[in-house]
Design an enzyme around this catalytic site. Structure first.
Site, PDB file in Angstrom:
ATOM      1  N   GLU A  46       0.988  -1.166   0.139  1.00 21.05           N
ATOM      2  CA  GLU A  46       0.197  -0.065  -0.024  1.00 21.05           C
ATOM      3  C   GLU A  46       0.794   1.480   0.044  1.00 21.05           C
ATOM      4  O   GLU A  46       1.866   1.160   0.501  1.00 21.05           O
ATOM      5  CB  GLU A  46      -0.829  -0.066   1.329  1.00 21.05           C
ATOM      6  N   CYS A  69      -2.296   2.246   8.185  1.00 22.59           N
ATOM      7  CA  CYS A  69      -1.311   1.295   7.980  1.00 22.59           C
ATOM      8  C   CYS A  69      -1.897  -0.189   7.588  1.00 22.59           C
ATOM      9  O   CYS A  69      -2.350  -0.668   8.729  1.00 22.59           O
ATOM     10  CB  CYS A  69      -0.146   1.141   8.962  1.00 22.59           C
TER      11      CYS A  69
HETATM   12  N1  SAH Z   1       7.276   0.773  11.453  1.00 29.19           N
HETATM   13  C1  SAH Z   1       7.553   2.030  11.213  1.00 29.19           C
HETATM   14  C2  SAH Z   1       6.878   2.929  10.275  1.00 29.19           C
HETATM   15  C3  SAH Z   1       5.467   2.401   9.883  1.00 29.19           C
HETATM   16  S1  SAH Z   1       4.060   2.927  10.987  1.00 29.19           S
HETATM   17  C4  SAH Z   1       7.031   2.750  12.757  1.00 29.19           C
HETATM   18  O1  SAH Z   1       6.710   2.006  13.532  1.00 29.19           O
HETATM   19  O2  SAH Z   1       7.482   3.733  12.885  1.00 29.19           O
HETATM   20  C5  SAH Z   1       4.024   4.640  10.705  1.00 29.19           C
HETATM   21  C6  SAH Z   1       3.334   5.176  11.938  1.00 29.19           C
HETATM   22  O3  SAH Z   1       1.933   4.767  11.906  1.00 29.19           O
HETATM   23  C7  SAH Z   1       4.094   4.720  13.192  1.00 29.19           C
HETATM   24  O4  SAH Z   1       4.189   5.861  13.977  1.00 29.19           O
HETATM   25  C8  SAH Z   1       2.946   3.665  13.614  1.00 29.19           C
HETATM   26  O5  SAH Z   1       3.146   3.539  15.124  1.00 29.19           O
HETATM   27  C9  SAH Z   1       1.380   4.481  13.453  1.00 29.19           C
HETATM   28  N2  SAH Z   1       0.399   3.639  13.380  1.00 29.19           N
HETATM   29  C10 SAH Z   1       0.226   2.233  13.009  1.00 29.19           C
HETATM   30  N3  SAH Z   1      -0.936   2.007  13.254  1.00 29.19           N
HETATM   31  C11 SAH Z   1      -1.744   2.864  13.769  1.00 29.19           C
HETATM   32  C12 SAH Z   1      -3.310   3.229  13.966  1.00 29.19           C
HETATM   33  N4  SAH Z   1      -4.005   2.491  13.926  1.00 29.19           N
HETATM   34  N5  SAH Z   1      -3.555   4.616  14.377  1.00 29.19           N
HETATM   35  C13 SAH Z   1      -2.487   5.582  14.396  1.00 29.19           C
HETATM   36  N6  SAH Z   1      -1.159   5.395  14.200  1.00 29.19           N
HETATM   37  C14 SAH Z   1      -0.800   4.183  13.770  1.00 29.19           C
END
Ligand code: SAH
Length: 348
Positions: free
Chosen positions: A93, A334
């Site tokens: 995605e 994500c």
């Molecule tokens: N693995 C990396 C980058 C991908 S996630 C990381 O953890 O930073 C990108 C961002 O989206 C991260 O801050 C993650 O914690 C956040 N994220 C994931 N799922 C989410 C959700 N359901 N609601 C809000 N933020 C979310």
């Protein structure tokens, strides 16, 4: 017959080694590199390269193009979510966001993810495989091709943990930044990590000019350990030490991401702990109302608690902004669309 390689996985130096090995002059490498990022439709279209070179390239390489398997546009804002399919049938995605300063693309760095964060849809199914730098470049190019516009900003915040695929991600950053390639400025790129400490140190030493974002989501080990299993290996103290090293080494501000989840991490005590943790640090906090994910119990923190949290941080002199929510009607968070696609490719 040997498998063809994706030419977008090749740096200019690697192209040079390949071409000179086949008896072509060195200068052809940069011409070829430019054609790739001008998005030539095929090798035949690379009109200033000799015919025998174009034929040889077509025998050995593909241009690594992805197909758009699904595309959803938000009715609420200009956010567009793409599901791109690669030759091996795997889908990733990416999300296009429109800001006043240009087009920002959020890209994936792995097929799946093994960090297993509680609130994240990308955790389902674990890691399938790493993406190559050429596949990451193609994410940028496929979307740019679709909209007929240049992508000016990139965030590595899609599916995957960039620092769990460190080598390819760094190669991607270098190639996407190349002035004869897509030429996206390092200052227009943000890389986000869940907190893999040794890679943060390595990244600090690499001294690239992009912004580093750290997914913190809690200010104490107990809460963070529940939300993010990575905290069991690299706890908050170790993470903060690495962050301080990064700031000292690069003199750059770190962004901390904090997804606010109702009754889990949005109370004033948590804000107090976060304020104490970040006080005096060269940083910024991005408060994100958590995106609700199917099958998960987490609920979005209410507006009042978000504001209370932000004001509490201000008491410690810690700057925070509440991130504008984009694309919540198109499952832009994500992993959500990919998850559906993998369950049923015909129903996305
Ligand atoms: N693995 C990396 C980058 C991908 S996630 C990381 O953890 O930073 C990108 C961002 O989206 C991260 O801050 C993650 O914690 C956040 N994220 C994931 N799922 C989410 C959700 N359901 N609601 C809000 N933020 C979310």
């Amino acid at each position: 017959m040997s498998k063809k390689r994706n030419i977008k996985d090749m740096s200019p130096q690697e192209l040079e080694v390949y071409l000179t090995g086949k008896g072509f002059p060195k200068f052809r490498a940069m011409q070829l590199f430019e054609w790739i990022y001008k998005d030539a439709a095929d090798f035949e279209a690379m009109s200033n390269l000799p015919q025998n070179m174009r034929e040889k390239l077509a025998q050995d390489f593909t241009l690594g193009r992805a197909q758009i398997a699904a595309k959803r546009s938000s009715k609420e804002d200009d956010t567009v979510k793409y599901l791109l399919c690669f030759e091996d049938g795997n889908a990733v995605e990416c999300v296009l966001m429109k800001y006043s300063y240009g087009r920002t693309l959020c890209i994936s760095t792995q097929i799946g993810c093994r960090m297993a964060c509680e609130f994240c849809a990308s955790a389902y199914g674990g890691l399938v495989r790493n993406m190559t730098c050429g596949e990451m470049l193609e994410e940028v190019m496929a979307v740019s091709r679709d909209i007929g516009e240049r992508i000016s900003n990139i965030v590595l915040m899609g599916t995957g943990e960039p620092f769990d695929n460190y080598k390819e991600v760094i190669k991607f950053l270098q190639l996407v930044n190349h002035d004869k390639g897509l030429n996206v400025g390092m200052r227009h790129i943000t890389i986000s990590t869940s907190g893999i400490v040794p890679r943060i140190i390595e990244f600090a030493d690499a001294d690239l000019q992009c912004t580093l974002a750290i997914s913190l989501h809690a200010a104490d080990d107990k809460t963070r350990g529940i939300l993010m299993p990575v905290n069991k290996k690299y706890n908050i103290a170790k993470l903060m030490e690495a962050c301080r090293y990064y700031i000292q080494k690069t003199n750059k501000r770190i962004t901390f991401e904090y997804a606010l989840i109702k009754d889990i991490n949005d109370n004033p005590e948590e804000a107090d702990k976060l304020g104490k943790l970040l006080k005096g640090m060269l940083c910024h906090v991005n408060l994100i109302p958590v995106n609700q994910v199917e099958g998960k119990e987490f609920r979005k923190a209410p507006k009042e608690s978000i504001n209370r949290f932000k004001n509490k941080l201000a008491e410690y002199g810690v700057e925070a902004t509440v991130r504008r929510e984009l694309g919540s009607d198109i499952e832009a968070a994500c992993g959500q669309l990919r998850q559906k696609y993998m369950e049923n490719p015909y129903n996305v």
